[in-house]
Design a protein around this motif. Structure first.
Motif, PDB file in Angstrom:
ATOM      1  N   GLY A 149       0.828  -1.211   0.000  1.00  0.00           N
ATOM      2  CA  GLY A 149       0.000   0.000   0.000  1.00  0.00           C
ATOM      3  C   GLY A 149       0.856   1.253   0.000  1.00  0.00           C
ATOM      4  O   GLY A 149       0.582   2.214  -0.722  1.00  0.00           O
ATOM      5  N   GLY A 196       0.891   4.351  -2.607  1.00  0.00           N
ATOM      6  CA  GLY A 196       0.562   5.667  -2.059  1.00  0.00           C
ATOM      7  C   GLY A 196       1.664   6.679  -2.300  1.00  0.00           C
ATOM      8  O   GLY A 196       1.405   7.834  -2.660  1.00  0.00           O
ATOM      9  N   SER A 197       2.910   6.259  -2.127  1.00  0.00           N
ATOM     10  CA  SER A 197       4.029   7.180  -2.336  1.00  0.00           C
ATOM     11  C   SER A 197       4.191   7.533  -3.812  1.00  0.00           C
ATOM     12  O   SER A 197       4.531   8.672  -4.146  1.00  0.00           O
ATOM     13  CB  SER A 197       5.328   6.593  -1.778  1.00  0.00           C
ATOM     14  N   ARG A 203       1.487  10.067  -4.562  1.00  0.00           N
ATOM     15  CA  ARG A 203       1.875  11.329  -3.917  1.00  0.00           C
ATOM     16  C   ARG A 203       2.935  12.051  -4.748  1.00  0.00           C
ATOM     17  O   ARG A 203       2.870  13.249  -4.974  1.00  0.00           O
ATOM     18  CB  ARG A 203       2.386  11.024  -2.495  1.00  0.00           C
ATOM     19  N   GLY A 212      -6.190  12.308   0.982  1.00  0.00           N
ATOM     20  CA  GLY A 212      -5.813  11.225   1.873  1.00  0.00           C
ATOM     21  C   GLY A 212      -6.641  11.218   3.147  1.00  0.00           C
ATOM     22  O   GLY A 212      -7.034  10.152   3.639  1.00  0.00           O
ATOM     23  N   PHE A 220      -1.382   2.614   2.111  1.00  0.00           N
ATOM     24  CA  PHE A 220      -1.595   3.592   1.045  1.00  0.00           C
ATOM     25  C   PHE A 220      -1.761   5.006   1.593  1.00  0.00           C
ATOM     26  O   PHE A 220      -1.043   5.924   1.195  1.00  0.00           O
ATOM     27  CB  PHE A 220      -2.818   3.210   0.198  1.00  0.00           C
ATOM     28  N   CYS A 221      -2.721   5.185   2.497  1.00  0.00           N
ATOM     29  CA  CYS A 221      -2.978   6.539   3.023  1.00  0.00           C
ATOM     30  C   CYS A 221      -1.798   7.054   3.835  1.00  0.00           C
ATOM     31  O   CYS A 221      -1.492   8.252   3.799  1.00  0.00           O
ATOM     32  CB  CYS A 221      -4.248   6.555   3.863  1.00  0.00           C
ATOM     33  N   PHE A 269       0.630   8.160   1.207  1.00  0.00           N
ATOM     34  CA  PHE A 269       0.077   9.186   0.322  1.00  0.00           C
ATOM     35  C   PHE A 269       0.038  10.550   0.993  1.00  0.00           C
ATOM     36  O   PHE A 269       0.374  11.568   0.396  1.00  0.00           O
ATOM     37  CB  PHE A 269      -1.326   8.767  -0.126  1.00  0.00           C
ATOM     38  N   THR A 270      -0.387  10.580   2.249  1.00  0.00           N
ATOM     39  CA  THR A 270      -0.398  11.842   2.984  1.00  0.00           C
ATOM     40  C   THR A 270       0.995  12.086   3.540  1.00  0.00           C
ATOM     41  O   THR A 270       1.769  11.162   3.718  1.00  0.00           O
ATOM     42  CB  THR A 270      -1.428  11.814   4.128  1.00  0.00           C
TER      43      THR A 270
END
Length: 114
Positions: A9, A13-14, A17, A38, A66-67, A70-71
């Motif tokens: 994940g 996500g990265s 981003r 996110g 992921f989150c 991502f954030t």
């Protein structure tokens, strides 16, 4: 197994981003957008997990991995510091307040609505 799910994940996500950062010309709006999206997604996923609609493995993959990747709180902090160091105090305050308020509202609305 959880570490593998979080890693997979986080990988995606990265990458997303980074893509948003490039599309925003590495401007702080890219960080703001990623953090708001996110936050909204994490609120949605948490609500599903909280109500046992989302499995534990899905939560690890999407919510944590992921989150989480991502954030980006570190970039948010760095960008805020740069605004302060460049004496753009109004921009820094607006950035911090809008990030906190909008993300909190998104999570709250999604958590209640789902």
């Amino acid at each position: 197994m959880n570490i593998i799910l979080v890693a997979i994940g986080g990988f995606f996500g990265s990458i997303l981003r980074y893509h948003i950062s490039i599309k925003a010309n590495k401007h702080l709006i890219g960080t703001w957008i990623a953090n708001m999206l996110g936050s909204a997604l994490l609120g949605f996923l948490y609500r599903l997990h909280f109500t046992n609609t989302l499995s534990d493995w899905s939560w690890m993959l999407l919510g944590v991995g992921f989150c989480g990747a991502f954030t980006t709180f570190s970039t948010f902090g760095n960008e805020t510091l740069l605004l302060v160091l460049n004496k753009k105090y109004k921009h820094a305050i607006t950035y911090v307040i809008s990030s906190l308020v909008v993300s909190f509202l998104l999570v709250s609305v999604i958590f209640i609505a789902v």
